[in-house]
Design an enzyme around this catalytic site. Structure first.
Site, PDB file in Angstrom:
ATOM      1  N   ASP A  20      -9.027   0.433   2.372  1.00 32.65           N
ATOM      2  CA  ASP A  20      -8.045  -0.053   3.348  1.00 32.65           C
ATOM      3  C   ASP A  20      -8.462   0.452   4.728  1.00 32.65           C
ATOM      4  OD1 ASP A  20      -5.774  -1.442   4.115  1.00 32.65           O
ATOM      5  OD2 ASP A  20      -4.520   0.339   4.029  1.00 32.65           O
ATOM      6  N   THR A  70      -8.984  -5.460   4.507  1.00 35.77           N
ATOM      7  CA  THR A  70      -8.892  -4.583   3.348  1.00 35.77           C
ATOM      8  C   THR A  70      -9.916  -5.084   2.342  1.00 35.77           C
ATOM      9  OG1 THR A  70      -6.532  -4.192   3.709  1.00 35.77           O
ATOM     10  CG2 THR A  70      -7.408  -3.686   1.519  1.00 35.77           C
ATOM     11  N   TYR A  75       2.717   2.650  15.420  1.00 38.20           N
ATOM     12  CA  TYR A  75       3.385   2.813  14.126  1.00 38.20           C
ATOM     13  C   TYR A  75       4.838   3.263  14.186  1.00 38.20           C
ATOM     14  CZ  TYR A  75       3.228   7.970  13.730  1.00 38.20           C
ATOM     15  OH  TYR A  75       3.425   9.314  13.869  1.00 38.20           O
ATOM     16  N   HIS A  87      -3.487  14.161   0.743  1.00 35.41           N
ATOM     17  CA  HIS A  87      -3.699  13.333   1.928  1.00 35.41           C
ATOM     18  C   HIS A  87      -2.481  13.376   2.847  1.00 35.41           C
ATOM     19  CE1 HIS A  87      -4.728  10.008   4.528  1.00 35.41           C
ATOM     20  NE2 HIS A  87      -3.624   9.366   4.158  1.00 35.41           N
ATOM     21  N   GLN A  95      -3.216   2.252  15.279  1.00 38.60           N
ATOM     22  CA  GLN A  95      -2.125   2.684  14.406  1.00 38.60           C
ATOM     23  C   GLN A  95      -1.255   3.749  15.077  1.00 38.60           C
ATOM     24  OE1 GLN A  95      -3.516   4.421  10.750  1.00 38.60           O
ATOM     25  NE2 GLN A  95      -1.483   4.710   9.902  1.00 38.60           N
ATOM     26  N   ARG A 116      -7.369   3.917  13.624  1.00 42.01           N
ATOM     27  CA  ARG A 116      -6.437   5.028  13.819  1.00 42.01           C
ATOM     28  C   ARG A 116      -5.806   5.039  15.210  1.00 42.01           C
ATOM     29  NH1 ARG A 116      -5.309   6.463   8.694  1.00 42.01           N
ATOM     30  NH2 ARG A 116      -7.168   7.087   7.537  1.00 42.01           N
ATOM     31  N   GLU A 145      -9.326  12.883   7.717  1.00 41.32           N
ATOM     32  CA  GLU A 145      -9.261  14.213   7.114  1.00 41.32           C
ATOM     33  C   GLU A 145     -10.608  14.927   7.182  1.00 41.32           C
ATOM     34  OE1 GLU A 145      -6.713  14.348   3.325  1.00 41.32           O
ATOM     35  OE2 GLU A 145      -7.290  12.237   3.522  1.00 41.32           O
ATOM     36  N   GLU A 178     -10.577   4.168   4.040  1.00 38.49           N
ATOM     37  CA  GLU A 178      -9.660   4.862   3.143  1.00 38.49           C
ATOM     38  C   GLU A 178     -10.049   4.524   1.713  1.00 38.49           C
ATOM     39  OE1 GLU A 178      -5.587   5.396   5.781  1.00 38.49           O
ATOM     40  OE2 GLU A 178      -5.614   3.917   4.156  1.00 38.49           O
ATOM     41  N   TYR A 213       1.288   5.723  -0.477  1.00 39.00           N
ATOM     42  CA  TYR A 213       0.910   6.960   0.224  1.00 39.00           C
ATOM     43  C   TYR A 213       1.103   8.081  -0.797  1.00 39.00           C
ATOM     44  CZ  TYR A 213       1.086   9.938   4.542  1.00 39.00           C
ATOM     45  OH  TYR A 213       0.862  10.836   5.569  1.00 39.00           O
ATOM     46  N   LYS A 265      -3.869  -1.820  10.445  1.00 45.66           N
ATOM     47  CA  LYS A 265      -4.248  -1.923   9.036  1.00 45.66           C
ATOM     48  C   LYS A 265      -4.578  -3.348   8.603  1.00 45.66           C
ATOM     49  CE  LYS A 265      -3.266   2.317   7.392  1.00 45.66           C
ATOM     50  NZ  LYS A 265      -4.135   3.135   6.534  1.00 45.66           N
ATOM     51  N   ARG A 270       1.407  16.191  13.079  1.00 48.21           N
ATOM     52  CA  ARG A 270       2.621  16.953  13.417  1.00 48.21           C
ATOM     53  C   ARG A 270       2.354  18.452  13.205  1.00 48.21           C
ATOM     54  NH1 ARG A 270       3.970  12.711  10.304  1.00 48.21           N
ATOM     55  NH2 ARG A 270       4.108  14.009   8.427  1.00 48.21           N
ATOM     56  N   ASP A 281       0.845  -1.183   0.000  1.00 41.85           N
ATOM     57  CA  ASP A 281       0.000   0.000   0.000  1.00 41.85           C
ATOM     58  C   ASP A 281       0.886   1.240   0.000  1.00 41.85           C
ATOM     59  OD1 ASP A 281      -2.467   1.319   0.037  1.00 41.85           O
ATOM     60  OD2 ASP A 281      -2.428   1.531   2.210  1.00 41.85           O
ATOM     61  N   THR A 307      -4.657   6.457   0.328  1.00 38.92           N
ATOM     62  CA  THR A 307      -5.860   7.269   0.358  1.00 38.92           C
ATOM     63  C   THR A 307      -5.854   8.320  -0.742  1.00 38.92           C
ATOM     64  OG1 THR A 307      -6.000   6.980   2.745  1.00 38.92           O
ATOM     65  CG2 THR A 307      -7.287   8.768   1.800  1.00 38.92           C
ATOM     66  N   GLU A 328      -9.346   4.069  -1.917  1.00 37.16           N
ATOM     67  CA  GLU A 328      -8.119   3.819  -2.665  1.00 37.16           C
ATOM     68  C   GLU A 328      -8.417   3.133  -3.993  1.00 37.16           C
ATOM     69  OE1 GLU A 328      -4.799   2.239  -0.604  1.00 37.16           O
ATOM     70  OE2 GLU A 328      -5.454   2.926   1.377  1.00 37.16           O
TER      71      GLU A 328
END
Length: 416
Positions: free
Chosen positions: A236, A260, A247, A128, A243, A240, A363, A202, A123, A256, A137, A121, A349, A204
């Site tokens: 997917d 899926t 992660y 996104h 994760q 959260r 989001e 997500e 990114y 994850k 962050r 998968d 995503t 995708e």
């Protein structure tokens, strides 16, 4: 009034002769069999039976109970079989033999159309990745330093790719209590175990590998069409909170791998020729193996729609993806990793620049801060009983629309 033949489609049907997606189905009268089918309108053609009836040289491939043998046969065979299927469905000479082999879509059971080998998968959406960076962050770098130099990805778990319609059991695992989920790196956090409280979807797009490659032989950008059989929609699902706790330092894992969802229909890559489009302008020079400035347009103009409990919540544009599928495949193999028939690699995503083009609840609700308002209530993350359906279409030749098979899943409570 005489009944309309399943071979006579209404004008503009998105599953018409320009599409012809493949799947695997069980007819209602033979529940023990799995057959390769081709969707045509609201019917499914028994491709194996049609091949036998017309003495096709590809009858053995189409008599299989999975798409893997056809996918492994390579691009010249894919094109030949596609031409045959089109002839069976549109040439009047075949109508007497083919018409009885059409099954109403509502009467068949659909299965995962191929045996999945590996799953990766990516990114690939700058929108996104930027939004996720701002959420996680807020005082740091939005994008990681490597993001515009290579497609970022991770290897997922092939064994939990599930066909559309399979219930999604809410996963359980370690996560921080709700008050701490926004600060997973606080000193001495104490996790709890239980059902995820921040379950997300997500939206995708997945690319399905047909022809394998040789180990230690990278696949260049120009090899994309020789190895990729087709395209599917994919969800997917993401826990959260699990994760966020797990992660670092190694990335996605249990948050994850629990499920899926994959559409039941694989749209051949050839059906999307008219949907090719140039990707967004790149503002960082690319290394030669990823430089597609002189290549054919590698983006795809796919118009995605996400519905939650029947209410549209987003329309993410796949044309906005920064990294193309050809670049993802080149990067996936540049270290010498080989491809196997049935490999799946997903886009990550899909999100666009507008608030109504975001491809996940993370989001859409800005990490749960701004609840999403729906006719049946508000949501920050998914609740038990919620159903997510992802659909899409692409422009085809002469103004036609190419429909992609939907992917849907309903959340059910965690297993006790």
């Amino acid at each position: 009034m005489p009944q309309r033949s399943p071979l006579d489609l209404p004008e503009g049907d998105p599953f018409g002769p320009h599409n012809l997606p493949y799947g695997v189905f069980t007819p209602p009268d033979t529940p023990h069999l799995r057959k390769i089918g081709v969707r045509y309108g609201d019917h499914v053609l028994d491709a194996g039976a049609a091949a036998a009836a017309t003495a096709s040289p590809h009858a053995e491939l189409l008599a299989a109970d999975t798409l893997n043998p056809l996918m492994a046969a390579g691009r010249p065979v894919w094109r030949a079989v596609r031409a045959e299927v089109l002839e069976w469905l549109t040439d009047p000479v075949h109508r007497p033999a083919v018409e009885p082999l059409m099954h109403p879509l509502a009467t068949v059971a659909l299965h995962l159309p191929f045996e999945v080998a590996d799953y990766a998968d990516f990114y690939a959406s700058e929108h996104h990745a930027t939004n996720a960076g701002r959420i996680f962050r807020p005082d740091g770098d939005v994008l990681s330093p490597n993001w515009k130099h290579m497609p970022i990805g991770y290897h997922g778990r092939a064994g939990t790719l599930l066909v559309s319609g399979t219930p999604i059991v809410r996963p359980q695992g370690q996560h921080l209590p709700p008050a701490d989920t926004s600060a997973p790196h606080a000193s001495s956090p104490t996790p709890v175990f239980g059902p995820s409280l921040r379950l997300d979807f997500e939206a995708e797009v997945a690319f399905v590998v047909g022809a394998p490659s040789t180990v230690h032989t990278p696949v260049p950008l120009s090899g994309f069409h020789d190895h990729v059989f087709g395209v599917c929609l994919l969800n997917d699902w993401s826990a959260r909170d699990i994760q966020a706790w797990e992660y670092r330092p190694l990335g996605p894992f249990l948050g994850k791998s629990f499920a899926t969802s994959l559409a039941a229909w694989v749209t051949p890559l050839e059906a999307l020729a008219a949907a090719r489009t140039s990707p967004p302008a790149r503002d960082v020079p690319l290394l030669p193996y990823l430089d597609d400035s002189a290549a054919e347009p590698g983006g795809l103009d796919l118009r995605i729609e996400v519905a939650l409990n029947g209410h549209t919540v987003s329309r993410p544009p796949f044309s906005a993806m920064y990294w193309t599928a050809a670049q993802q495949l080149a990067h996936l193999t540049v270290n010498g990793a080989s491809l196997r028939t049935g490999d799946v690699f997903a886009s990550g995503t899909v999100s666009g620049p507008r608030p109504d083009e975001l491809g996940c609840l993370l989001e859409l609700t800005w990490g749960g801060r701004d609840p999403l308002r729906l006719p049946d209530g508000t949501r920050t993350f998914l609740e038990d009983g919620d159903e997510v359906t992802i659909t899409a279409w692409a422009p085809g030749p002469q103004g036609a629309r190419i429909g992609l098979g939907e992917v849907t899943g309903q959340v059910v409570p965690a297993t006790p």
